[in-house]
Design an enzyme around this catalytic site. Structure first.
Site, mmCIF file in Angstrom:
data_model
loop_
_atom_site.group_PDB
_atom_site.id
_atom_site.type_symbol
_atom_site.label_atom_id
_atom_site.label_comp_id
_atom_site.label_asym_id
_atom_site.label_seq_id
_atom_site.Cartn_x
_atom_site.Cartn_y
_atom_site.Cartn_z
ATOM 1 N NE ARG A 47 55.886 54.408 20.147
ATOM 2 C CZ ARG A 47 55.594 53.442 19.006
ATOM 3 N NH1 ARG A 47 56.446 52.463 18.384
ATOM 4 N NH2 ARG A 47 54.413 53.663 18.246
ATOM 5 C CE1 TYR A 99 67.631 55.118 42.527
ATOM 6 C CE2 TYR A 99 66.275 54.112 41.128
ATOM 7 C CZ TYR A 99 66.625 55.242 41.849
ATOM 8 O OH TYR A 99 65.659 56.262 41.482
ATOM 9 C CG ASP A 171 72.644 51.231 37.559
ATOM 10 O OD1 ASP A 171 73.330 52.152 37.162
ATOM 11 O OD2 ASP A 171 71.504 51.278 37.976
ATOM 12 C CE LYS A 196 69.895 59.707 39.564
ATOM 13 N NZ LYS A 196 69.903 58.455 39.781
HETATM 14 C C1 LIG Z 1 68.824 57.388 39.828
HETATM 15 C C2 LIG Z 1 69.252 55.827 39.605
HETATM 16 C C3 LIG Z 1 68.508 54.839 38.943
HETATM 17 C C4 LIG Z 1 66.978 55.432 38.171
HETATM 18 O O1 LIG Z 1 67.226 56.170 37.058
HETATM 19 P P1 LIG Z 1 65.968 57.436 36.965
HETATM 20 O O2 LIG Z 1 66.630 58.403 35.924
HETATM 21 O O3 LIG Z 1 65.763 58.154 38.244
HETATM 22 O O4 LIG Z 1 65.040 56.740 36.496
HETATM 23 C C5 LIG Z 1 68.829 53.498 38.468
HETATM 24 N N1 LIG Z 1 70.138 53.417 38.962
HETATM 25 C C6 LIG Z 1 70.887 53.888 39.548
HETATM 26 C C7 LIG Z 1 72.204 53.486 40.323
HETATM 27 C C8 LIG Z 1 70.409 55.366 40.072
HETATM 28 O O5 LIG Z 1 71.298 56.094 40.708
#
Ligand SMILES: *Cc1c(COP(=O)(O)O)cnc(C)c1O
Length: 379
Positions: A47, A99, A171, A196
């Protein structure tokens, strides 16, 4: 090694295996031997640190041009670890268009720990300045927002934040470092849902954080290790592989998306095409100056003559699913799906109507995608 694509493939030196393997091995060990009780080895417990995970952390650090990177078991774990570096009494300015999962974390969890938040329209620099208070410690936003894909200026926002010693947190899931490197525009922390584009194959939930300083690295390392939402070695290996093909996948995502944007802009049943740089507002200039391209998602408002759910049912290639950034094309209606958690009035205020459809464009043949949409939406 200076070019982006070369960095993608080669990442960083693999200096700790003696087999000649050309990729980092998957180290699944959870614990490591000490030579002596009082001599802490480089690796002691998984970890706290793992060579396979560290490889991905160094990959993303290199691509973002940052100081240090951290890999998490999901995008939300990454976002939580960053927010957990703040203290009760701190104030954070957040975009009012973030998000849904982040919105939930802020409103239903973090606020209970006396972290104060003010929501602003992130396009409105005067509103940002007006929201700053003596205890403001952070500003958090998405460079390209979802589902309307409006672009915020990292450069301008980070400049305001810097004057007040506020940490700028971005983000950048929708763009990836291939299309923008926010740290180079003045942000201090960049976060990705690596689920993604960075992983890219709908088979791995992962999150990444890159910071621009040793002081922030110490804080994020503490929350990563203390809260423990780390990326497993096996998932780090998948993400390592995904990142190596980011630019070749992204080039096809972009070519296909541009083809769809062009197609939609000539259809009489389309009311508005939402795409960075083509919004016909002030954000177009920001997109041109700060983004290398608009990305692989396009959102369309259809005229009331279109029966959206009937058309979507006719699609053969696009799969009806949330998420984005993978090889296969996906379609979703934010009103009913990704943004259904928002109250109806809030959805409508944001422009999220039942006629809005988001296309996360994959890497298939572009003309097949256009033909699929044409047969489904043209009656
Ligand atoms: C999908 C997404 C998240 C969350 O990510 P996870 O991997 O599903 O926990 C955060 N911000 C954006 C812009 C996203 O598209």
């Amino acid at each position: 090694m200076t070019e982006f694509n070369t960095k993608l493939v080669h990442g960083i030196d693999i200096d700790d295996n003696n087999t000649g393997a050309v990729i980092m091995p998957v180290y699944s060990a959870t614990t490591y031997q000490f030579a002596k009780p009082n001599e802490l080895p480089r690796w002691d417990y998984a970890r706290s640190g793992n060579p396979t995970r560290e490889f991905v952390e160094k990959q993303i650090t290199e691509l973002e041009g940052g100081y240090q990177g951290f890999a998490f078991s999901s995008g939300m774990a990454a976002i939580h670890a960053v927010f957990a570096t703040f203290r009760p009494g701190d104030h954070i300015i957040i975009s009012n268009s973030i998000y849904g999962g982040t919105f939930r974390l802020v409103n239903e969890y973090l606020k209970e720990f006396d972290i104060e938040f003010t929501e602003v329209n992130i396009q409105d620099l005067a509103a940002i300045t007006a929201a700053i208070k003596p205890n403001t410690k952070g500003i958090y936003f998405e460079v390209v927002d979802n589902p309307l894909l409006r672009v915020a200026s990292v450069k301008q926002i980070a400049a305001i934040a810097k004057q007040h010693a506020i940490t700028t947190i971005v983000d950048n899931t929708f763009l990836t470092p291939y299309l923008q490197q926010p740290l180079k525009l003045g942000a201090n922390i960049v976060i990705h849902s690596a689920t993604k584009y960075l992983n890219g194959h709908s088979d791995n939930t992962a999150g990444l954080v890159v910071v621009d300083s040793a002081a922030l690295a110490t804080k994020v390392y503490f929350t990563q290790n203390a809260i423990g939402g780390t990326l497993s070695p096996e998932n780090a290996n998948l993400l390592r592989r995904g990142i190596q093909t980011l630019s070749v996948r992204m080039d096809r995502h972009l070519a296909n998306t541009h083809q769809l944007v062009e197609f939609f802009s000539h259809q009489s049943y389309v009311k508005k095409v939402h795409y960075p740089g083509l919004q016909n507002d002030a954000s177009d200039q920001i997109a041109n100056e700060e983004l290398r391209d608009g990305g692989g998602v396009v959102t369309v408002t259809f005229t009331d003559t279109v029966d959206v759910s009937a058309a979507i049912e006719k699609l053969k290639i696009f799969k009806l699913a949330v998420s984005l950034g993978s090889v296969e094309s996906l379609v979703e209606t934010p009103y009913n799906m990704s943004h259904a958690e928002l109250p109806v009035a809030e959805r409508l205020r944001l422009g999220i109507t039942p006629q809005l459809v988001r296309f996360a464009v994959g890497i298939e043949d572009g003309h097949d995608l256009v033909a699929d949409i044409d047969q489904a939406f043209t009656n």
